[in-house]
Design a protein around this motif. Structure first.
Motif, PDB file in Angstrom:
ATOM      1  N   LEU A 123       0.830  -1.202   0.000  1.00  0.00           N
ATOM      2  CA  LEU A 123       0.000   0.000   0.000  1.00  0.00           C
ATOM      3  C   LEU A 123       0.870   1.260   0.000  1.00  0.00           C
ATOM      4  O   LEU A 123       0.645   2.195  -0.771  1.00  0.00           O
ATOM      5  CB  LEU A 123      -0.928   0.016   1.221  1.00  0.00           C
ATOM      6  CG  LEU A 123      -2.132  -0.935   1.198  1.00  0.00           C
ATOM      7  CD1 LEU A 123      -2.911  -0.843   2.497  1.00  0.00           C
ATOM      8  CD2 LEU A 123      -3.048  -0.644   0.015  1.00  0.00           C
ATOM      9  N   LEU A 124       1.881   1.273   0.859  1.00  0.00           N
ATOM     10  CA  LEU A 124       2.762   2.436   0.927  1.00  0.00           C
ATOM     11  C   LEU A 124       3.688   2.503  -0.284  1.00  0.00           C
ATOM     12  O   LEU A 124       3.981   3.588  -0.788  1.00  0.00           O
ATOM     13  CB  LEU A 124       3.585   2.376   2.224  1.00  0.00           C
ATOM     14  CG  LEU A 124       2.772   2.510   3.523  1.00  0.00           C
ATOM     15  CD1 LEU A 124       3.664   2.276   4.735  1.00  0.00           C
ATOM     16  CD2 LEU A 124       2.111   3.881   3.608  1.00  0.00           C
ATOM     17  N   TRP A 125       4.123   1.335  -0.750  1.00  0.00           N
ATOM     18  CA  TRP A 125       5.037   1.299  -1.899  1.00  0.00           C
ATOM     19  C   TRP A 125       4.394   1.892  -3.148  1.00  0.00           C
ATOM     20  O   TRP A 125       5.034   2.621  -3.907  1.00  0.00           O
ATOM     21  CB  TRP A 125       5.472  -0.136  -2.142  1.00  0.00           C
ATOM     22  CG  TRP A 125       6.412  -0.295  -3.308  1.00  0.00           C
ATOM     23  CD1 TRP A 125       6.093  -0.573  -4.597  1.00  0.00           C
ATOM     24  CD2 TRP A 125       7.833  -0.151  -3.280  1.00  0.00           C
ATOM     25  NE1 TRP A 125       7.209  -0.640  -5.381  1.00  0.00           N
ATOM     26  CE2 TRP A 125       8.306  -0.375  -4.590  1.00  0.00           C
ATOM     27  CE3 TRP A 125       8.758   0.138  -2.270  1.00  0.00           C
ATOM     28  CZ2 TRP A 125       9.647  -0.323  -4.931  1.00  0.00           C
ATOM     29  CZ3 TRP A 125      10.094   0.192  -2.597  1.00  0.00           C
ATOM     30  CH2 TRP A 125      10.532  -0.030  -3.917  1.00  0.00           C
ATOM     31  N   PHE A 126       3.108   1.574  -3.352  1.00  0.00           N
ATOM     32  CA  PHE A 126       2.408   2.051  -4.547  1.00  0.00           C
ATOM     33  C   PHE A 126       1.663   3.366  -4.319  1.00  0.00           C
ATOM     34  O   PHE A 126       0.887   3.794  -5.164  1.00  0.00           O
ATOM     35  CB  PHE A 126       1.439   0.992  -5.055  1.00  0.00           C
ATOM     36  CG  PHE A 126       2.128  -0.221  -5.628  1.00  0.00           C
ATOM     37  CD1 PHE A 126       2.779  -0.152  -6.849  1.00  0.00           C
ATOM     38  CD2 PHE A 126       2.143  -1.422  -4.936  1.00  0.00           C
ATOM     39  CE1 PHE A 126       3.417  -1.263  -7.384  1.00  0.00           C
ATOM     40  CE2 PHE A 126       2.782  -2.539  -5.466  1.00  0.00           C
ATOM     41  CZ  PHE A 126       3.430  -2.456  -6.686  1.00  0.00           C
ATOM     42  N   GLY A 127       1.896   3.983  -3.172  1.00  0.00           N
ATOM     43  CA  GLY A 127       1.376   5.327  -2.947  1.00  0.00           C
ATOM     44  C   GLY A 127      -0.018   5.421  -2.377  1.00  0.00           C
ATOM     45  O   GLY A 127      -0.607   6.508  -2.373  1.00  0.00           O
ATOM     46  N   PHE A 128      -0.577   4.317  -1.860  1.00  0.00           N
ATOM     47  CA  PHE A 128      -1.920   4.364  -1.270  1.00  0.00           C
ATOM     48  C   PHE A 128      -1.807   4.719   0.217  1.00  0.00           C
ATOM     49  O   PHE A 128      -2.164   3.936   1.101  1.00  0.00           O
ATOM     50  CB  PHE A 128      -2.639   3.026  -1.451  1.00  0.00           C
ATOM     51  CG  PHE A 128      -2.887   2.667  -2.886  1.00  0.00           C
ATOM     52  CD1 PHE A 128      -3.817   3.363  -3.635  1.00  0.00           C
ATOM     53  CD2 PHE A 128      -2.181   1.634  -3.481  1.00  0.00           C
ATOM     54  CE1 PHE A 128      -4.057   3.031  -4.965  1.00  0.00           C
ATOM     55  CE2 PHE A 128      -2.411   1.295  -4.800  1.00  0.00           C
ATOM     56  CZ  PHE A 128      -3.342   1.999  -5.553  1.00  0.00           C
TER      57      PHE A 128
END
Length: 216
Positions: free
Chosen positions: A89-94
């Motif tokens: 989630l954090l890696w893909f910007g969510f």
């Protein structure tokens, strides 16, 4: 336009609070019925059926599956899964979805711990316990916590397959607690209702505050 934009968040907050209040009222009703003995027939009947099934030839294999499901749905297992989900989630910007998930799980966990202390219900002793337990029984933390966690994942994913997979995991983990002899069926039912109410509250309240604007 301004009046509408203000009223919509307010309406969402009211609906979320109402859903949680209704769920907690149902949990209270189940607790009262359980203490009055009105649920003994269902509770004892289902747990005795689980005990008989445990003693069958295939019972050992089912017990292994139930132990695994219970471990996955336990506090340590659930926290590990939350950490695993947060990485992509954090890696893909969510970022907002990640924050929403953390707040949902953290708040729901505290709610369940508070309810356990309020009701202070002992664990059932009808069957030998096949899991180590140290907390009160009502409402089931496994049932509530995994309703919140897997339900939250399904909401973030927003697909039919995600909802089906979440339902399977929620039912399996809840059933495992009865099979292992550490929860009455009413404990599990109350946990599911608690978890669903908290999930509805977070789904309606946090997005109204800008917490869920993206689809993971």
């Amino acid at each position: 336009m301004g009046a509408r934009s203000i009223s919509r968040p307010s309406a969402s907050i009211a609906k979320g609070a109402g859903a949680l209040a209704l769920a907690l009222l149902c949990v209270l009703l189940i607790a009262l019925l359980q203490r009055a003995g009105w649920l003994d027939g269902i509770n004892v009947g289902l747990m005795e059926a689980a005990g008989r099934a445990r003693d069958t030839g295939s019972g050992g294999h089912v017990t292994t599956l139930m132990r695994l499901a219970s471990a996955i749905g336990g506090t340590a297992g659930r926290l590990a899964l939350v950490a695993v989900v947060l990485v992509p989630l954090l890696w893909f910007g969510f970022r907002r979805s990640a924050i929403w998930l953390v707040l949902t799980i953290a708040g729901g966990t505290l709610l369940n711990l508070a309810l356990k202390q309020i009701f202070a219900a002992p664990r059932p002793d009808l069957l030998p316990h096949l899991d180590i337990v140290h907390t009160y029984s009502f409402p089931s933390g496994h049932a509530a916590g995994n309703m919140m966690f897997f339900g939250a994942l399904a909401l973030l994913a927003g697909s039919t397959r995600a909802y089906v997979a979440a339902a399977v995991m929620i039912l399996l983990i809840g059933a495992s607690r009865i099979w292992l002899g550490v929860h009455w069926p009413s404990d599990v039912t109350a946990g599911w209702i608690e978890g669903l109410g908290w999930l509805a509250f977070c789904r309606l309240w946090l997005p109204a505050r800008g917490g869920e604007k993206e689809r993971a």
